[in-house]
Design a protein around this motif. Structure first.
Motif, PDB file in Angstrom:
ATOM      1  N   SER A 382       0.826  -1.202   0.000  1.00  0.00           N
ATOM      2  CA  SER A 382       0.000   0.000   0.000  1.00  0.00           C
ATOM      3  C   SER A 382       0.866   1.261   0.000  1.00  0.00           C
ATOM      4  CB  SER A 382      -0.922  -0.012   1.224  1.00  0.00           C
ATOM      5  OG  SER A 382      -1.720   1.146   1.268  1.00  0.00           O
ATOM      6  N   LEU A 411      -8.219   8.540  -4.003  1.00  0.00           N
ATOM      7  CA  LEU A 411      -8.486   7.455  -3.052  1.00  0.00           C
ATOM      8  C   LEU A 411      -9.845   7.566  -2.369  1.00  0.00           C
ATOM      9  CD1 LEU A 411      -4.971   7.073  -1.357  1.00  0.00           C
ATOM     10  CD2 LEU A 411      -5.935   5.773  -3.259  1.00  0.00           C
ATOM     11  N   ILE A 414     -13.844   4.297  -1.813  1.00  0.00           N
ATOM     12  CA  ILE A 414     -13.360   2.929  -1.974  1.00  0.00           C
ATOM     13  C   ILE A 414     -14.324   1.990  -1.256  1.00  0.00           C
ATOM     14  CG2 ILE A 414     -11.457   1.337  -1.568  1.00  0.00           C
ATOM     15  CD1 ILE A 414      -9.590   3.751  -1.473  1.00  0.00           C
ATOM     16  N   THR A 536      -3.106   3.932  -9.184  1.00  0.00           N
ATOM     17  CA  THR A 536      -4.303   4.282  -8.410  1.00  0.00           C
ATOM     18  C   THR A 536      -5.118   3.037  -8.081  1.00  0.00           C
ATOM     19  OG1 THR A 536      -4.430   6.490  -9.392  1.00  0.00           O
ATOM     20  CG2 THR A 536      -6.444   5.613  -8.419  1.00  0.00           C
ATOM     21  N   ARG A 537      -5.295   2.177  -9.073  1.00  0.00           N
ATOM     22  CA  ARG A 537      -6.047   0.936  -8.824  1.00  0.00           C
ATOM     23  C   ARG A 537      -5.337   0.078  -7.782  1.00  0.00           C
ATOM     24  NH1 ARG A 537      -6.267   1.203 -14.650  1.00  0.00           N
ATOM     25  NH2 ARG A 537      -8.316   1.947 -15.321  1.00  0.00           N
ATOM     26  N   SER A 539      -3.303   1.175  -5.468  1.00  0.00           N
ATOM     27  CA  SER A 539      -3.392   1.874  -4.176  1.00  0.00           C
ATOM     28  C   SER A 539      -4.752   1.665  -3.536  1.00  0.00           C
ATOM     29  CB  SER A 539      -3.130   3.368  -4.362  1.00  0.00           C
ATOM     30  OG  SER A 539      -1.795   3.613  -4.707  1.00  0.00           O
ATOM     31  N   ARG A 540      -5.804   1.711  -4.347  1.00  0.00           N
ATOM     32  CA  ARG A 540      -7.152   1.518  -3.810  1.00  0.00           C
ATOM     33  C   ARG A 540      -7.321   0.095  -3.272  1.00  0.00           C
ATOM     34  NH1 ARG A 540     -10.916   5.479  -5.402  1.00  0.00           N
ATOM     35  NH2 ARG A 540     -12.628   3.971  -5.490  1.00  0.00           N
ATOM     36  N   LYS A 541      -6.786  -0.900  -4.023  1.00  0.00           N
ATOM     37  CA  LYS A 541      -6.794  -2.272  -3.512  1.00  0.00           C
ATOM     38  C   LYS A 541      -5.919  -2.379  -2.265  1.00  0.00           C
ATOM     39  CE  LYS A 541      -7.467  -4.514  -8.020  1.00  0.00           C
ATOM     40  NZ  LYS A 541      -6.836  -5.373  -9.058  1.00  0.00           N
ATOM     41  N   CYS A 544      -7.690  -1.379   0.960  1.00  0.00           N
ATOM     42  CA  CYS A 544      -8.572  -2.449   1.464  1.00  0.00           C
ATOM     43  C   CYS A 544      -7.761  -3.576   2.095  1.00  0.00           C
ATOM     44  CB  CYS A 544      -9.427  -2.995   0.330  1.00  0.00           C
ATOM     45  SG  CYS A 544     -10.643  -1.827  -0.305  1.00  0.00           S
TER      46      CYS A 544
END
Length: 751
Positions: A382, A411, A414, A536-537, A539-541, A544
């Motif tokens: 992350s 971000l 999410i 970005t994808r 980072s978003r995962k 979580c």
């Protein structure tokens, strides 16, 4: 009989009353100013009986080797002192000095604390056994303190030094000076200066003069001063997890090649990260820099960070990069493994004795290290993705706060964040209860606790869902002393009451912008846009995954918490501990020494450490140090004097309202709708109050912290890294919080 003695002092003297490792002082009786045969016999009986008093028996019932087997009675001529006091031949808190404390009249008032003493701190070099000394020094010291004159103080120091010489150990003595200047020595016991605890007892002993030390990141996970048990378990595991990551990266071959607490450490039990070894990644991995590491760990570049290391050859760095990226990309496997550990770990089974339970804990203690190492995989992934986003955006936008604001926008919104579900599931429970019985809106916490036991099927299911999924969470949840919600009814039902009284309605979430539209909005094109969207994808995962693995890691820690609390209850029942809370002020190994070796001097240590915790908690530190951190004093810079505090914009939006400074759960319980919460930190324990507040100001935090994640999901403006916010802002102050530019404006109350 006693008529021939005159007025006397009758004092108890037990066989094991005072020793180098423990003291029963104060548990046995002393009777002063005894006159007449009847009073004398009564005083003697009182002293003899105190050997078996409830207090003394409780204290020594476990430590059989420390128990006083016999009691003698000392009869001393009663001195009517002009002055009395104590003399430590070595000052416990000032090496190289002798300490004399004096009061008028009986020394009993000094020992009991009812009178303030005059203190004379005398350098040992001034205390000459031949009686010679610097007279000017004594004259100045006596003039400054009053009470004792030069000759009295010189004589006290001279004779005290002779007493120490005779016993061959530092001594704690009691003395009295009568009306004509005669000095009497009333009592002498050994002191163990080296056993005295200090606020820096657990500070690392290695040289960190050239190291970069920061409280960023770790101050969010474990803010404030922690207990010794936490230091020896959780903090050690954090440190081990980082050392394991560095071993994968090629900084060292094995985690144990680096010193304990070389990455995560305590300074006066306040936690810091040492970046000295992480910075070495620059020399062993291709395309890694100190700036990358700063942003990955701290969310920003550290201005004081300066370090240089020799680089390995290209092929070594390339291979290390391959291994490290494999480490980062194993995040999904790490979560599966961590979930398996969290769900299967059992430490409280069966009817066993303290020795058996401690052995179970000790046999499994390495699981803490493993769970933190697994969490570091998701956390590192992350952080690395967020750092990479920063680097891409930085090529177009140079202002740091602008970059952070853009990242925050990428971000937002999410789905599936574990920590966000805490408030959502609490609201679901509150809604079910209100639907079933509208009267719960005015229930107290105790009434809610009683009602949950008889509530309907829907509410009961919502309650069981919350406890099963989030019952292990709490305020300062990585601190061993903190109790999870499932085991802390008072805290849980206070939170639930707050959510019910807020209306329990889940606010409609505004549709988030498509990340492609955000990239277009800020002018990113072609290759840079493609890279930024990928990062970005990820980072978003990563957000979580990081929040889920943290919850699982805390579940492991909570299992150990429960086992230690059960062990503490056993030890109190057997007389090994005065109270259950004291277990948190022993390290894990010391608990073993208490159980197996009956090491009774540890009780004294634990009591001292508990008294020191408030002092440690009150310390204030800067965010970054070159060398060992030192507690700093509160200062105001020019911007603060103008009524503006600056921090990092973490969650966008602007709000104006009354501030509520929150330093404890009791403070949080006072929060009112629309107030702006000002706290040293935000963690999972504050979640129930997010439905009330209008915004957040914190002294520490980053874009990936729990506070940031939940604040963004609930559109709460958040400004973090506002130095000394809880001191500069007072409850009731009207402030404007700008989560877009990172400012907090203080207004006069009549504005």
């Amino acid at each position: 009989m006693s008529s021939n003695l005159g007025e006397v002092a009758v004092r108890s003297s037990a066989s094991n009353e005072d020793g180098a490792d423990y003291s029963s002082a104060g548990q046995y009786s002393t009777v002063l100013k005894v006159n007449g045969e009847k009073a004398f016999k009564s005083a003697v009986k009182d002293c003899l009986a105190s050997l078996k008093s409830v207090t003394a028996v409780n204290y020594t019932s476990y430590f059989k080797s420390a128990q006083s087997e016999k009691m003698s009675v000392v009869v001393q001529q009663m001195v009517e002192p002009k002055f009395a006091g104590v003399c430590f031949t070595v000052n416990p808190s000032s090496e190289g000095y002798m300490l004399v404390e004096a009061v008028k009249g009986l020394g009993e008032s000094l020992v009991s604390g009812t009178s303030a003493a005059k203190q004379y701190n005398v350098p040992l070099k001034q205390v000459m056994l031949n009686g010679s000394a610097d007279m000017n020094f004594y004259e100045n010291l006596c003039a400054e303190n009053g009470l004792l004159d030069v000759q009295e103080l010189r004589k006290l120091c001279f004779e005290a030094a002779r007493i120490e010489l005779k016993f061959g150990k530092p001594m704690d003595t009691e003395w009295a000076i009568d009306g004509v200047g005669r000095l009497y020595w009333l009592q002498a016991r050994t002191i163990t200066v080296n056993e005295e605890c200090s606020i820096d007892e657990f500070d690392p002993k290695y040289d960190m003069s050239s190291h970069v030390i920061t409280r960023c990141n770790i101050g969010e996970m474990l803010p404030g001063a922690v207990t010794p048990l936490t230091m020896s378990t959780v903090v050690y595991a954090i440190d081990y997890g980082m050392r394991n990551m560095l071993a994968v990266a090629g900084v060292c071959k094995k985690p144990n090649d680096l010193p304990d607490y070389s990455c995560a450490l305590g300074i006066s039990n306040n936690l810091f990260l040492n970046l000295y070894y992480p910075y070495k990644m620059e020399g062993v991995i291709i395309s890694t820099s100190q700036q990358n590491i700063d942003f990955s760990i701290c969310g920003r570049s550290l201005p004081k960070a300066k370090a240089s290391f020799k680089k390995s050859n290209f092929f070594v760095r390339l291979n290390n990069m391959r291994k490290y990226f494999g480490f980062l990309l194993s995040r999904n496997k790490a979560i599966v493994k961590l979930k398996g550990i969290a769900d299967s770990l059992q430490l409280n089974e069966g009817e066993i004795k303290p020795e058996g339970l401690y052995k179970i804990i000790d046999d499994n203690i390495d699981i803490n290290n493993r769970s933190l190492s697994l969490h570091y995989i998701t956390s590192s992934h992350s952080g690395a993705m967020s750092s990479a986003m920063y680097m891409v955006i930085e090529k177009k936008y140079k202002e740091a706060e602008k970059i952070k604001s853009i990242i925050a926008e990428f971000l937002e919104n999410i789905d599936g964040i574990e920590s966000v579900d805490i408030l959502r599931s609490l609201r679901s429970l509150a809604t079910a209860l209100l639907k079933e019985n509208p009267s719960v809106a005015v229930f107290s916490a105790d009434e809610l606790a009683a009602y949950i036991k008889v509530c309907g099927k829907e509410a009961r299911a919502a309650y069981e869902y919350f406890i099963k999924r989030h019952g292990h969470r709490a305020i300062r949840e990585a601190e061993m002393r903190s109790i999870g919600w499932a085991d802390n009814d008072k805290a849980f039902y206070e939170y639930l009451k707050t959510v019910i009284q807020s209306g329990a309605n889940e606010e409609t979430k505004k549709p988030g912008q498509n990340i492609k539209d955000i990239a277009k909005k800020y002018g990113f094109k072609r290759f840079s846009k493609t890279i930024l969207l990928y990062l970005t994808r990820q980072s978003r995962k990563g957000v979580c995954n990081r929040e889920l693995s943290k919850s699982l890691m805390i579940k492991v820690i909570d299992t150990f918490k429960k086992a230690y609390r059960r062990l503490a209850a056993m030890l109190v029942k057997e007389g090994a501990l005065p109270d259950e809370d004291l277990i948190f002020f022993l390290t894990h190994k010391e608990i073993g020494a208490l159980i197996y070796d009956k090491d009774f001097k540890l009780i004294k240590k634990a009591l001292q450490r508990r008294r020191l915790l408030d002092e440690q908690s009150a310390l204030s530190f800067d965010e970054v140090y070159n060398g060992k951190p030192k507690a700093s004093c509160l200062t105001l810079d020019g911007g603060e004097q103008q009524g503006v505090l600056n921090g990092a914009p973490i969650s966008r939006g602007v709000v104006r309202g009354a501030a509520r400074v929150v330093k404890s759960p009791a403070d949080a319980a006072e929060l009112k709708k629309g107030e702006i919460m000002v706290a040293s930190y935000t963690d999972i324990g504050w979640s129930p109050y997010y439905c009330l507040i209008g915004g957040l100001v914190t002294e520490v935090g980053s874009a990936l912290s729990h506070g940031a994640v939940v604040a963004r999901e609930y559109a709460l403006p958040l400004v973090a890294n506002v130095a000394n916010a809880t001191r500069l802002i007072q409850t009731g102050d009207i402030i404007t919080l700008n989560g877009t530019d990172g400012s907090v404006t203080l207004h006069k109350r009549d504005e």
